[in-house]
Design a protein around this motif. Structure first.
Motif, PDB file in Angstrom:
ATOM      1  N   LYS A   1       0.835  -1.210   0.000  1.00 14.87           N
ATOM      2  CA  LYS A   1       0.000   0.000   0.000  1.00 14.87           C
ATOM      3  C   LYS A   1       0.868   1.257   0.000  1.00 14.87           C
ATOM      4  N   GLY A   2       0.463   2.225  -0.812  1.00 16.99           N
ATOM      5  CA  GLY A   2       1.174   3.488  -0.905  1.00 16.99           C
ATOM      6  C   GLY A   2       2.421   3.475  -1.744  1.00 16.99           C
ATOM      7  N   LYS A   3       2.748   2.340  -2.359  1.00 18.99           N
ATOM      8  CA  LYS A   3       3.998   2.216  -3.110  1.00 18.99           C
ATOM      9  C   LYS A   3       3.728   2.168  -4.610  1.00 18.99           C
ATOM     10  N   ASN A   4       4.724   2.624  -5.394  1.00 21.04           N
ATOM     11  CA  ASN A   4       4.548   2.637  -6.848  1.00 21.04           C
ATOM     12  C   ASN A   4       4.820   1.250  -7.431  1.00 21.04           C
ATOM     13  N   SER A   5       4.508   1.099  -8.718  1.00 26.04           N
ATOM     14  CA  SER A   5       4.542  -0.214  -9.347  1.00 26.04           C
ATOM     15  C   SER A   5       5.937  -0.839  -9.336  1.00 26.04           C
ATOM     16  N   ARG A   6       6.983  -0.032  -9.473  1.00 22.68           N
ATOM     17  CA  ARG A   6       8.344  -0.571  -9.476  1.00 22.68           C
ATOM     18  C   ARG A   6       8.676  -1.195  -8.129  1.00 22.68           C
ATOM     19  N   VAL A   7       8.290  -0.513  -7.071  1.00 19.10           N
ATOM     20  CA  VAL A   7       8.551  -1.033  -5.728  1.00 19.10           C
ATOM     21  C   VAL A   7       7.737  -2.304  -5.485  1.00 19.10           C
ATOM     22  N   VAL A   8       6.503  -2.338  -6.022  1.00 19.69           N
ATOM     23  CA  VAL A   8       5.667  -3.530  -5.887  1.00 19.69           C
ATOM     24  C   VAL A   8       6.369  -4.736  -6.493  1.00 19.69           C
ATOM     25  N   SER A   9       6.965  -4.540  -7.683  1.00 17.52           N
ATOM     26  CA  SER A   9       7.692  -5.627  -8.337  1.00 17.52           C
ATOM     27  C   SER A   9       8.882  -6.079  -7.495  1.00 17.52           C
ATOM     28  N   ASP A  10       9.569  -5.129  -6.884  1.00 15.40           N
ATOM     29  CA  ASP A  10      10.705  -5.477  -6.037  1.00 15.40           C
ATOM     30  C   ASP A  10      10.264  -6.287  -4.821  1.00 15.40           C
ATOM     31  N   LEU A  11       9.119  -5.913  -4.269  1.00 13.76           N
ATOM     32  CA  LEU A  11       8.645  -6.569  -3.051  1.00 13.76           C
ATOM     33  C   LEU A  11       8.036  -7.941  -3.317  1.00 13.76           C
ATOM     34  N   LEU A  12       7.267  -8.038  -4.414  1.00 12.61           N
ATOM     35  CA  LEU A  12       6.506  -9.269  -4.669  1.00 12.61           C
ATOM     36  C   LEU A  12       7.094 -10.124  -5.777  1.00 12.61           C
ATOM     37  N   GLY A  13       8.090  -9.589  -6.480  1.00 14.74           N
ATOM     38  CA  GLY A  13       8.704 -10.364  -7.545  1.00 14.74           C
ATOM     39  C   GLY A  13       8.309  -9.872  -8.926  1.00 14.74           C
ATOM     40  N   ILE A  14       9.244  -9.964  -9.873  1.00  9.62           N
ATOM     41  CA  ILE A  14       8.978  -9.555 -11.254  1.00  9.62           C
ATOM     42  C   ILE A  14       7.891 -10.450 -11.839  1.00  9.62           C
ATOM     43  N   GLY A  15       6.975  -9.837 -12.566  1.00  4.95           N
ATOM     44  CA  GLY A  15       5.882 -10.594 -13.163  1.00  4.95           C
ATOM     45  C   GLY A  15       4.604 -10.524 -12.350  1.00  4.95           C
TER      46      GLY A  15
ATOM     47  N   ARG B   1       1.381  -8.893 -11.019  1.00  9.87           N
ATOM     48  CA  ARG B   1       0.535  -7.811 -11.515  1.00  9.87           C
ATOM     49  C   ARG B   1       0.511  -6.687 -10.498  1.00  9.87           C
ATOM     50  N   SER B   2       0.629  -5.463 -11.000  1.00  8.31           N
ATOM     51  CA  SER B   2       0.745  -4.328 -10.087  1.00  8.31           C
ATOM     52  C   SER B   2      -0.601  -3.838  -9.569  1.00  8.31           C
ATOM     53  N   GLU B   3      -1.712  -4.235 -10.208  1.00  7.62           N
ATOM     54  CA  GLU B   3      -3.016  -3.741  -9.765  1.00  7.62           C
ATOM     55  C   GLU B   3      -3.452  -4.469  -8.493  1.00  7.62           C
ATOM     56  N   LEU B   4      -3.945  -3.708  -7.539  1.00  9.81           N
ATOM     57  CA  LEU B   4      -4.517  -4.343  -6.355  1.00  9.81           C
ATOM     58  C   LEU B   4      -5.905  -4.887  -6.690  1.00  9.81           C
ATOM     59  N   ILE B   5      -6.652  -4.127  -7.506  1.00  8.94           N
ATOM     60  CA  ILE B   5      -7.913  -4.623  -8.077  1.00  8.94           C
ATOM     61  C   ILE B   5      -7.981  -4.153  -9.521  1.00  8.94           C
TER      62      ILE B   5
END
Length: 378
Positions: free
Chosen positions: A343-357, A359-363
């Motif tokens: 939450k509150g993070k941009n898509s690049r950081v989401v990929s870093d946290l959850l892994g490449i590939g 999906r960046s959308e929460l919904i």
């Protein structure tokens, strides 16, 4: 006088226990049911497809099992439902057989309309029965349902069924002839509303306020049913059903309240999402994210300010704006722990946290219904 049912070719009709079962004796109101069966047969000859959502199993079962307590414990309530459902089904089958109409019984629990695979199976069964000329008789499976896994009332069950089969109209037969500006039994100046264009907070207040998903009966749950039905493109009528031939009365122009459907019918998947009775969590968003949702965008983590509840990927959640009001609902693309992490993070950081590939959308917007005031943007 205007025939209230003339525009509709597929109708779902909800029948409450008080209409079918005499409160004093616990016996079936056989003459009333015979009159209703005649009304159904008349509509059927006009090419109208009909689905019945019928209460009454517990009320009938109480008498059959000699259960006199006003409030039955769960195990006795389930036993009454089990015995009463047989009597209820036999009553419907016999009444409609007088008009050479075959009935089919379907018992539902919330998972059947909430989970997509079961939803599609149930819809196919109902549609097949209709195609074969039968009238499906539907009830909640109270013999196995518990307080935690039940619809709570047949008003909302009937709304779910109506949207499932894409009915043109849902009719709730009641002991009152529609919605009033206040409860007429308490306020002699209450005014009858023949037409409700949209269910506003003011309409909610007239009905008694917003219902919880476990509240039962009364005008509140009828208006909650109206939200489910109308936002999926199904009109809803509340009409008095206590007298004989209640549907014929509607064709003769008897007083009732009509709730108008949304102008555009929701897509099938979004109709299913909109009707979810159990939201497992809430996602709070900032003003920028709220504006993006109204513009048809997906919900990205960067606009999320807080996550509450316990939900997994694919569960239904509410999306709340900065003022705490629900602005959308959808199927979560991440579980609660992942959503909290990003939450509150941009898509690049989401990929870093959850892994490449990932999906960046929460919904994703395809899994979301955005509520624009009183309409659903789909």
């Amino acid at each position: 006088m205007t025939n209230a049912l003339a525009p509709y070719r597929r109708i779902t009709i909800k029948i409450g226990s008080a209409l079918l079962v005499d409160g004093a004796t616990g016996k079936l109101r056989a003459a009333w049911l015979a009159s209703l069966a005649a009304d159904l047969a008349a509509l059927k000859t006009q090419g109208v497809s009909l689905v019945i959502v019928s209460s009454g199993a517990i009320a009938l079962g109480r008498r059959l099992l000699n259960l006199d307590a006003r409030n039955l414990p769960l195990e006795q309530s389930q036993a009454a439902a089990s015995a009463g459902q047989i009597a209820l089904s036999q009553a419907w089958a016999a009444a409609l057989a007088e008009h050479q109409i075959v009935t089919g019984q379907i018992l539902l629990t919330p998972n059947i309309t909430e989970e997509r695979r079961y939803f599609l199976n149930a819809r196919t069964t109902i549609s097949t029965l209709l195609g074969l000329g039968a009238i499906p008789i539907i009830n909640e499976n109270d013999s196995v349902a518990t307080a935690e896994i039940r619809y709570g009332d047949n008003d909302r069950l009937s709304a779910r069924v109506a949207t499932m089969i894409e009915a043109d109209c849902l009719i709730l037969l009641s002991d009152v002839d529609g919605l009033y500006t206040a409860p007429p039994s308490k306020d002699p100046n209450a005014e009858h509303l023949p037409f409700v264009a949209a269910i506003t907070p003011e309409i909610d207040a007239m009905a008694g306020g917003a219902a919880s998903h476990l509240s039962r009966g009364g005008m509140t749950t009828k208006v909650e049913a109206g939200k489910i039905a109308t936002q999926a493109g199904t009109a809803m009528i509340i009409a008095k059903g206590t007298e004989d031939h209640p549907l014929r009365a509607l064709t003769d122009g008897v007083r009732h309240t009509l709730f108008a459907p949304a102008e555009s019918r929701a897509q099938a998947r979004k109709r299913w999402i909109m009707g979810h009775l159990e939201l497992l969590g809430a996602i709070h968003v900032d003003a920028g994210a709220a504006r993006a949702l109204l513009d048809g965008k997906s919900l990205l983590p960067i606009g999320v300010t807080r996550v509450t509840g316990e939900f997994g990927r694919g569960d239904a959640v509410a999306i709340l704006g900065p003022d705490g009001r629900e602005i959308a609902r959808g199927l979560a693309g991440m579980g609660r722990e992942e959503a909290d992490l990003v939450k509150g993070k941009n898509s690049r950081v989401v990929s870093d946290l959850l892994g490449i590939g990932t999906r960046s959308e929460l919904i994703h917007r395809d899994n979301m219904v955005v509520l624009m005031g009183l309409e659903a943007k789909v």
